[in-house]
Design a protein around this motif. Structure first.
Motif, mmCIF file in Angstrom:
data_model
loop_
_atom_site.group_PDB
_atom_site.id
_atom_site.type_symbol
_atom_site.label_atom_id
_atom_site.label_comp_id
_atom_site.label_asym_id
_atom_site.label_seq_id
_atom_site.Cartn_x
_atom_site.Cartn_y
_atom_site.Cartn_z
ATOM 1 N N GLY A 76 0.810 -1.207 0.000
ATOM 2 C CA GLY A 76 0.000 0.000 0.000
ATOM 3 C C GLY A 76 0.846 1.261 0.000
ATOM 4 O O GLY A 76 2.076 1.228 -0.053
ATOM 5 N N ALA A 77 0.181 2.379 0.054
ATOM 6 C CA ALA A 77 0.837 3.689 0.037
ATOM 7 C C ALA A 77 0.180 4.578 1.076
ATOM 8 O O ALA A 77 -0.932 4.305 1.538
ATOM 9 N N GLU A 78 0.866 5.641 1.440
ATOM 10 C CA GLU A 78 0.294 6.577 2.408
ATOM 11 C C GLU A 78 0.668 7.996 2.012
ATOM 12 O O GLU A 78 1.678 8.225 1.346
ATOM 13 N N PRO A 79 -0.143 8.968 2.409
ATOM 14 C CA PRO A 79 0.121 10.356 2.015
ATOM 15 C C PRO A 79 1.237 10.980 2.833
ATOM 16 O O PRO A 79 1.592 10.509 3.918
ATOM 17 N N LEU A 80 1.778 12.057 2.287
ATOM 18 C CA LEU A 80 2.716 12.889 3.038
ATOM 19 C C LEU A 80 1.945 13.943 3.812
ATOM 20 O O LEU A 80 0.882 14.404 3.382
ATOM 21 N N VAL A 81 2.481 14.325 4.963
ATOM 22 C CA VAL A 81 1.967 15.472 5.706
ATOM 23 C C VAL A 81 3.115 16.439 5.933
ATOM 24 O O VAL A 81 4.285 16.055 5.894
ATOM 25 N N VAL A 82 2.773 17.685 6.154
ATOM 26 C CA VAL A 82 3.774 18.713 6.428
ATOM 27 C C VAL A 82 3.765 19.023 7.914
ATOM 28 O O VAL A 82 2.697 19.120 8.535
ATOM 29 N N VAL A 83 4.955 19.162 8.462
ATOM 30 C CA VAL A 83 5.101 19.444 9.891
ATOM 31 C C VAL A 83 5.605 20.877 10.080
ATOM 32 O O VAL A 83 6.536 21.312 9.395
ATOM 33 N N ALA A 84 4.958 21.593 10.981
ATOM 34 C CA ALA A 84 5.410 22.926 11.397
ATOM 35 C C ALA A 84 5.320 22.998 12.921
ATOM 36 O O ALA A 84 4.492 22.319 13.534
ATOM 37 N N ARG A 85 6.155 23.816 13.509
ATOM 38 C CA ARG A 85 6.128 23.920 14.974
ATOM 39 C C ARG A 85 4.858 24.617 15.445
ATOM 40 O O ARG A 85 4.249 25.406 14.713
#
Length: 303
Positions: free
Chosen positions: A168-177
């Motif tokens: 399977g595959a999974e999405p990317l997420v963006v991290v910010a403080r």
């Protein structure tokens, strides 16, 4: 001279041990045999092949060209024989003390290996599990000779010697403080492009998949920091205004320890899929069949 009917197959296992361990003494310890027994077997091998097979170089026995030529086929044959013998016997997870070696790239170990360990040892409390890094160009050889039992990785070029199962595959997420001056719970493309970014990769150069997606849109971003591990990138994000994109399951593990803002990536990126790999010679191994089923079930769960 070397017809199988007249060949002592035990010699092949001794050859393999000398090749892998680099010496008679080390091979003897590995096989729990005496050093004279290994030396005698090596003499027989040299006679059988009409070649010295190994020559001394310092403290090691270095294989000759003839030994290097047969090493791969010998290991693959021994692995196939072991798998056939294992298939003829029942596998009892609750009783086995077997060690399983799973090839995992550095970036892929963190999100799921701990849950996999818990699941496996729940069913087989006496097994040993090892997460082992590998070079992709050596994967087939490592699976063939038993250095790895299974491997987890991205899509690799097809090879008739390897079997694989899509996980399977999974999405990317963006991290910010938390408390970021320009990001508060949501992220648009303009803000994403205006801020600086981190890439976490073992590769010393080259674009990330976000950069390739941006390039198709005629856009670019500024990568200010390049590091080797997601944990390092996470620490940098916590003390800066940089952004970092990573798979959702990785982010969930790190966010539980060090909370951040987790944001949708504001651009279309095709998520990379992951696969489970094993050697064709191990297809019938009941122990590996059991472990493959657990991995497929465990890694198919939502992150």
């Amino acid at each position: 001279m070397r017809h199988l009917a007249r060949f002592d197959l035990n010699l092949l296992r001794i050859f393999d041990a000398i090749f892998a361990k680099g010496g008679v003494s080390a091979a003897a310890r590995h096989l729990h045999l005496s050093q004279p027994a290994i030396s005698h077997a090596l003499a027989r091998l040299r006679t059988q092949f009409d070649d010295p097979l190994f020559v001394r170089q310092g403290n090691r026995l270095v294989p000759t060209s003839a030994a290097r030529a047969i090493a791969g086929p010998v290991r693959e044959a021994l692995r196939g024989l072991d798998a056939a013998l294992d298939a003829a016997t029942a596998f009892e997870p609750a009783q086995t003390t077997r060690e399983f070696r799973i090839g995992v790239r550095l970036s892929g170990e963190m999100p799921r290996f701990s849950s996999l360990v818990a699941r496996v040892r729940g069913e087989a409390p006496h097994v040993a599990l090892a997460s082992v890094t590998f070079r992709r160009r050596e994967l087939v050889m490592m699976l063939a000779n038993g250095d790895l039992d299974l491997a987890l990785d991205v899509a690799l070029p097809a090879d008739d010697r390897m079997c694989r199962h899509y996980l399977g595959a999974e999405p990317l997420v963006v991290v910010a403080r938390k408390g970021h001056p320009r990001v508060d719970g949501a992220l648009d493309l303009d803000t994403y492009l205006a801020l600086d970014h981190i890439i976490a990769t073992a590769r010393p150069y080259g674009p990330g998949i976000e950069d390739m997606a941006l390039d198709r849109m005629g856009l670019t971003r500024r990568v200010a920091v390049r590091c080797q591990h997601a944990i390092t990138a996470w620490q940098i994000v916590a003390a800066s205004d940089l952004l970092f994109a990573l798979p959702k399951s990785h982010a969930a593990v790190l966010d539980a320890m060090w909370p951040m803002q987790l944001l949708d990536l504001p651009l279309p990126v095709e998520p990379g899929g992951s696969y489970l790999y094993w050697h064709q010679a191990a297809q019938a191994d009941p122990g590996l069949g059991w472990l493959r089923a657990i991995i497929v079930d465990e890694l198919a769960k939502p992150a």
